[in-house]
Design a protein around this motif. Structure first.
Motif, PDB file in Angstrom:
ATOM      1  N   UNK A 302       0.905  -1.294   0.065  1.00 29.50           N
ATOM      2  CA  UNK A 302       0.105  -0.093   0.041  1.00 29.50           C
ATOM      3  C   UNK A 302       0.795   1.214  -0.086  1.00 29.50           C
ATOM      4  N   UNK A 303       2.124   1.160   0.594  1.00 29.08           N
ATOM      5  CA  UNK A 303       3.031   2.202   0.805  1.00 29.08           C
ATOM      6  C   UNK A 303       3.498   2.740  -0.706  1.00 29.08           C
ATOM      7  N   UNK A 304       3.783   2.031  -1.602  1.00 30.74           N
ATOM      8  CA  UNK A 304       4.210   2.319  -2.915  1.00 30.74           C
ATOM      9  C   UNK A 304       3.178   2.887  -3.708  1.00 30.74           C
ATOM     10  N   UNK A 305       2.180   2.471  -3.826  1.00 32.09           N
ATOM     11  CA  UNK A 305       0.962   3.276  -4.639  1.00 32.09           C
ATOM     12  C   UNK A 305       0.456   4.315  -3.916  1.00 32.09           C
ATOM     13  N   UNK A 306       0.455   4.588  -2.662  1.00 35.02           N
ATOM     14  CA  UNK A 306      -0.021   5.806  -1.916  1.00 35.02           C
ATOM     15  C   UNK A 306       0.957   6.682  -2.102  1.00 35.02           C
ATOM     16  N   UNK A 307       2.339   6.300  -2.174  1.00 34.16           N
ATOM     17  CA  UNK A 307       3.283   7.509  -2.119  1.00 34.16           C
ATOM     18  C   UNK A 307       3.313   7.833  -3.696  1.00 34.16           C
ATOM     19  N   UNK A 308       3.042   7.010  -4.549  1.00 33.22           N
ATOM     20  CA  UNK A 308       3.046   7.600  -6.021  1.00 33.22           C
ATOM     21  C   UNK A 308       1.786   8.664  -6.232  1.00 33.22           C
ATOM     22  N   UNK A 309       0.694   8.265  -5.665  1.00 31.45           N
ATOM     23  CA  UNK A 309      -0.345   9.552  -5.812  1.00 31.45           C
ATOM     24  C   UNK A 309      -0.016  10.386  -5.006  1.00 31.45           C
ATOM     25  N   UNK A 310       0.490  10.527  -3.894  1.00 34.00           N
ATOM     26  CA  UNK A 310       0.814  11.650  -2.884  1.00 34.00           C
ATOM     27  C   UNK A 310       1.965  12.586  -3.602  1.00 34.00           C
ATOM     28  N   UNK A 311       2.992  11.869  -4.238  1.00 29.06           N
ATOM     29  CA  UNK A 311       3.749  12.688  -5.056  1.00 29.06           C
ATOM     30  C   UNK A 311       3.174  13.455  -6.409  1.00 29.06           C
ATOM     31  N   UNK A 312       2.253  12.717  -6.751  1.00 28.31           N
ATOM     32  CA  UNK A 312       1.551  13.640  -8.020  1.00 28.31           C
ATOM     33  C   UNK A 312       0.654  14.707  -7.642  1.00 28.31           C
ATOM     34  N   UNK A 313       0.078  14.450  -6.510  1.00 24.51           N
ATOM     35  CA  UNK A 313      -0.647  15.603  -5.727  1.00 24.51           C
ATOM     36  C   UNK A 313       0.101  16.686  -5.328  1.00 24.51           C
ATOM     37  N   UNK A 314       1.297  16.398  -4.675  1.00 25.22           N
ATOM     38  CA  UNK A 314       2.106  17.329  -3.858  1.00 25.22           C
ATOM     39  C   UNK A 314       2.722  18.112  -4.999  1.00 25.22           C
ATOM     40  N   UNK A 315       3.261  17.582  -6.167  1.00 23.85           N
ATOM     41  CA  UNK A 315       3.943  18.498  -6.984  1.00 23.85           C
ATOM     42  C   UNK A 315       2.885  19.147  -7.910  1.00 23.85           C
ATOM     43  N   UNK A 316       1.870  18.402  -8.282  1.00 22.08           N
ATOM     44  CA  UNK A 316       0.750  19.525  -8.963  1.00 22.08           C
ATOM     45  C   UNK A 316       0.071  20.627  -8.145  1.00 22.08           C
ATOM     46  N   UNK A 317      -0.017  20.336  -6.822  1.00 20.77           N
ATOM     47  CA  UNK A 317      -0.222  21.518  -5.873  1.00 20.77           C
ATOM     48  C   UNK A 317       0.993  22.576  -5.764  1.00 20.77           C
ATOM     49  N   UNK A 318       2.030  22.171  -5.859  1.00 22.14           N
ATOM     50  CA  UNK A 318       3.155  23.145  -5.536  1.00 22.14           C
ATOM     51  C   UNK A 318       3.380  23.731  -6.866  1.00 22.14           C
ATOM     52  N   UNK A 319       3.024  23.045  -8.071  1.00 29.30           N
ATOM     53  CA  UNK A 319       3.100  23.900  -9.325  1.00 29.30           C
ATOM     54  C   UNK A 319       2.102  25.008  -9.545  1.00 29.30           C
ATOM     55  N   UNK A 320       0.816  24.619  -8.800  1.00 27.72           N
ATOM     56  CA  UNK A 320      -0.426  25.436  -8.983  1.00 27.72           C
ATOM     57  C   UNK A 320      -0.164  26.707  -8.199  1.00 27.72           C
ATOM     58  N   UNK A 321       0.486  26.354  -7.083  1.00 25.68           N
ATOM     59  CA  UNK A 321       0.690  27.552  -5.950  1.00 25.68           C
ATOM     60  C   UNK A 321       1.670  28.392  -6.656  1.00 25.68           C
ATOM     61  N   UNK A 322       3.031  27.921  -7.334  1.00 18.40           N
ATOM     62  CA  UNK A 322       4.060  28.630  -7.859  1.00 18.40           C
ATOM     63  C   UNK A 322       3.525  29.423  -8.917  1.00 18.40           C
ATOM     64  N   UNK A 323       2.520  28.993  -9.672  1.00 13.06           N
ATOM     65  CA  UNK A 323       1.959  30.025 -10.759  1.00 13.06           C
ATOM     66  C   UNK A 323       0.948  31.023 -10.564  1.00 13.06           C
ATOM     67  N   UNK A 324       0.521  31.041  -9.104  1.00 13.92           N
ATOM     68  CA  UNK A 324      -0.709  31.779  -8.727  1.00 13.92           C
ATOM     69  C   UNK A 324      -0.218  32.629  -7.315  1.00 13.92           C
ATOM     70  N   UNK A 325       0.903  32.278  -6.762  1.00 11.85           N
ATOM     71  CA  UNK A 325       1.195  32.875  -5.559  1.00 11.85           C
ATOM     72  C   UNK A 325       1.503  34.277  -5.624  1.00 11.85           C
ATOM     73  N   UNK A 326       2.516  34.740  -6.479  1.00 13.07           N
ATOM     74  CA  UNK A 326       2.796  36.258  -6.866  1.00 13.07           C
ATOM     75  C   UNK A 326       2.542  36.472  -8.299  1.00 13.07           C
ATOM     76  N   UNK A 327       1.200  36.048  -9.050  1.00 15.85           N
ATOM     77  CA  UNK A 327       1.009  36.240 -10.345  1.00 15.85           C
ATOM     78  C   UNK A 327       1.027  37.970 -10.578  1.00 15.85           C
ATOM     79  N   UNK A 328       1.367  38.227 -11.866  1.00 19.03           N
ATOM     80  CA  UNK A 328       1.634  37.389 -12.997  1.00 19.03           C
ATOM     81  C   UNK A 328       3.140  36.723 -12.902  1.00 19.03           C
ATOM     82  N   UNK A 329       3.959  37.004 -11.851  1.00 12.79           N
ATOM     83  CA  UNK A 329       5.426  36.268 -11.825  1.00 12.79           C
ATOM     84  C   UNK A 329       4.839  34.794 -11.748  1.00 12.79           C
ATOM     85  N   UNK A 330       5.866  33.899 -12.169  1.00 11.38           N
ATOM     86  CA  UNK A 330       5.811  32.401 -12.075  1.00 11.38           C
ATOM     87  C   UNK A 330       6.972  32.141 -11.251  1.00 11.38           C
ATOM     88  N   UNK A 331       6.668  31.526 -10.270  1.00 11.13           N
ATOM     89  CA  UNK A 331       7.953  30.822  -9.690  1.00 11.13           C
ATOM     90  C   UNK A 331       8.225  29.421  -9.980  1.00 11.13           C
TER      91      UNK A 331
END
Length: 355
Positions: A302-331
């Motif tokens: 369970x740890x491997x598939x759960x970590x797989x999904x967690x990594x996908x969500x974490x980097x997707x959320x981080x990318x979304x935050x990076x694009x919107x945190x100080x928009x229009x500047x993209x971090x």
């Protein structure tokens, strides 16, 4: 109801909770994917995104933005995050080191040095002076192979150190710091001898950013990640055995040395591929395994598939935050993951034991 009758029901409940966590993570990934595609300099309503994806309405402007920019970037975040996360969980298991990850053990910096060598010295890429074309990889295979070579070199060093009886987790991390410093020095040497344009380009390239990948790069990253994920799932029982101790694993018939070597090679290949195309993205492989261990436990089924999904969500959320945190500047997304991962890393060091 007797104890014997309760046991199957208890096990089903045990498995059901962990499967539910994974399914919730998949649902969160889908929701965040739509949100990530929606936000940006041009805000796109989610119904229009769904309609465009399934071949319905949507304006031509929306279609170009969605298919050429937003979807490749969001999918790259999902795949790269998932790949780095499972690389981290595999390294932590085969090395029996809770602080192991591609970033903390120096694989990321080694792969970055190799990719820089491939791009700037072997003619695998060209450089430009604008953000859009700071580094254009003409030969992704040569670049990835160059990054992989130096990542494997680091893997050999790590495996050698892990064979030393007195090698504690702290020793491994110190070795990672030394390896990272060595390849950082190599990167600085390359930067010193190139012209101003290439210097600016390679510095820009070191900032990890998922926006750089096109459909072709996304395809290669996905292929490598899926193959390694299938291998890790196949070896899940071996990793459970190694967690119980090397002697126990050998007693159960596990070839520990071979499992460790192939696992590290697979983790190195993922790290090298991601770094070659996206730059250095740290701490995903460290944070996600520990987050999921606290939720689903140490069972690698369970740890491997759960970590797989967690990594996908974490980097997707981080990318979304990076694009919107100080928009229009993209971090760069690596800035967000570093802010998230560094406190967790310090917490793990201070705590001094497996979470």
């Amino acid at each position: 109801m007797t104890k014997e009758e309760k046991k199957p029901k208890d096990y089903k409940a045990y498995v059901g909770k962990k499967v539910t966590v994974i399914l919730i993570g998949i649902a969160a990934t889908i929701v965040m994917f739509l949100v990530s595609v929606s936000v940006g300099a041009v805000s796109i309503p989610i119904p229009d995104i769904i309609a465009t994806i399934f071949g319905g309405g949507g304006t031509s402007l929306y279609e170009r933005i969605i298919w050429n920019i937003r979807i490749p970037q969001a999918l790259t975040a999902i795949v790269a995050g998932a790949g780095l996360a499972i690389a981290g969980v595999a390294m932590q298991s085969v090395l029996r080191n809770p602080l192991a990850s591609p970033f903390t053990l120096g694989l990321s910096n080694a792969a970055a040095f190799g990719a820089a060598v491939g791009i700037l010295l072997f003619g695998a890429g060209t450089t430009g002076s604008s953000i859009a074309d700071a580094v254009v990889v003409n030969n992704p295979y040569l670049t990835t192979m160059s990054a992989f070579f130096f990542a494997i070199l680091t893997t050999v060093i790590i495996l050698f150190i892990s064979k030393i009886r007195s090698a504690s987790p702290e020793t491994m991390i110190l070795a990672g710091v030394a390896i990272s410093s060595l390849f950082s020095a190599g990167l600085m040497a390359i930067q010193y001898f190139v012209d101003d344009t290439r210097l600016a380009s390679i510095v820009f390239w070191q900032f990890g950013d998922v926006a750089r990948a096109s459909w072709s790069e996304l395809g290669l990253i996905t292929l490598i990640t899926v193959i390694c994920f299938i291998y890790f799932i196949y070896k899940r029982w071996d990793y459970n055995s190694i967690d119980a101790g090397e002697e126990t694993a050998k007693g159960l018939g596990v070839n520990v040395d071979r499992t460790r070597l192939i696992g590290m090679i697979a983790a190195s290949l993922i790290s090298a591929t991601v770094v070659a195309f996206l730059g250095i993205i740290g701490f995903v492989g460290l944070v996600c395994p520990h987050m999921m261990r606290r939720i689903v436990g140490d069972d690698h089924r369970f740890l491997i598939p759960a970590t797989f999904v967690c990594g996908a969500v974490l980097l997707l959320v981080s990318d979304t935050v990076a694009r919107t945190l100080i928009a229009p500047t993209v971090l760069p997304v690596a800035v967000i993951t570093a802010f998230l991962g560094a406190p967790v890393f310090l917490y793990l060091i201070i705590r001094g034991r497996r979470t």
